[in-house]
Design a protein around this motif. Sequence first.
Motif, PDB file in Angstrom:
ATOM      1  N   LYS A  96       0.815  -1.220   0.000  1.00  0.00           N
ATOM      2  CA  LYS A  96       0.000   0.000   0.000  1.00  0.00           C
ATOM      3  C   LYS A  96       0.847   1.268   0.000  1.00  0.00           C
ATOM      4  O   LYS A  96       0.380   2.315  -0.453  1.00  0.00           O
ATOM      5  N   SER A  97       2.072   1.168   0.487  1.00  0.00           N
ATOM      6  CA  SER A  97       2.934   2.356   0.514  1.00  0.00           C
ATOM      7  C   SER A  97       3.438   2.726  -0.881  1.00  0.00           C
ATOM      8  O   SER A  97       4.031   3.787  -1.059  1.00  0.00           O
ATOM      9  N   PRO A  99       1.349   2.822  -4.000  1.00  0.00           N
ATOM     10  CA  PRO A  99       0.057   2.617  -4.674  1.00  0.00           C
ATOM     11  C   PRO A  99       0.134   2.556  -6.197  1.00  0.00           C
ATOM     12  O   PRO A  99      -0.752   1.993  -6.827  1.00  0.00           O
ATOM     13  N   MET A 104       0.782  -3.411  -7.013  1.00  0.00           N
ATOM     14  CA  MET A 104      -0.562  -2.946  -6.647  1.00  0.00           C
ATOM     15  C   MET A 104      -1.509  -3.012  -7.843  1.00  0.00           C
ATOM     16  O   MET A 104      -2.681  -3.353  -7.683  1.00  0.00           O
ATOM     17  N   LYS A 108      -5.000  -5.004  -7.762  1.00  0.00           N
ATOM     18  CA  LYS A 108      -6.255  -4.321  -8.088  1.00  0.00           C
ATOM     19  C   LYS A 108      -6.975  -4.981  -9.264  1.00  0.00           C
ATOM     20  O   LYS A 108      -8.199  -4.937  -9.353  1.00  0.00           O
ATOM     21  N   ILE A 135      -6.202  -5.422   0.118  1.00  0.00           N
ATOM     22  CA  ILE A 135      -5.689  -4.060  -0.081  1.00  0.00           C
ATOM     23  C   ILE A 135      -6.798  -3.022  -0.192  1.00  0.00           C
ATOM     24  O   ILE A 135      -6.526  -1.859  -0.421  1.00  0.00           O
TER      25      ILE A 135
END
Length: 136
Positions: A96-97, A99, A104, A108, A135
């Motif tokens: 998450k740091s 994105p 990610m 997603k 996430i």
Amino acid sequence: MKNLIRTIIVALFIVSTNICLSAQPPLETVQKAKTMVENARPQLPFPGGYGLLLTELSYDSKTYSLVYRYRYTVPATKPTNKAIKESKQSLILLLKSHPDSEDMKFLKDGITYYYNYYSQQGDFLFAVKITPDDIK
């Protein structure tokens, strides 16, 4: 009554089919994941930091997953369930740091990550699974 049961069965079939179809990542994402794996394989084994060595990387087409296999280069024992949960949370925070990272984007788009950890001797220690739901 028979018509009602038939209608329910058909409705459940349609819903389950839609769920299965929607769980599949876009073809472009799958291809990117496969290309990433093929490009990374010649560089293995690769030091992963924290006393870990990335020894294998694959893409599982059946589960839409990137599968990482790490081997400890230092003595390690099987962690507690609490430590495994903390490892998972740390990995989620790391993802998450960043994105905008490719990792990610894969998550997603529906790709799941499996991180499998083995001892110096090759004995399985633990696994961490990170799904797109983790996430959100």
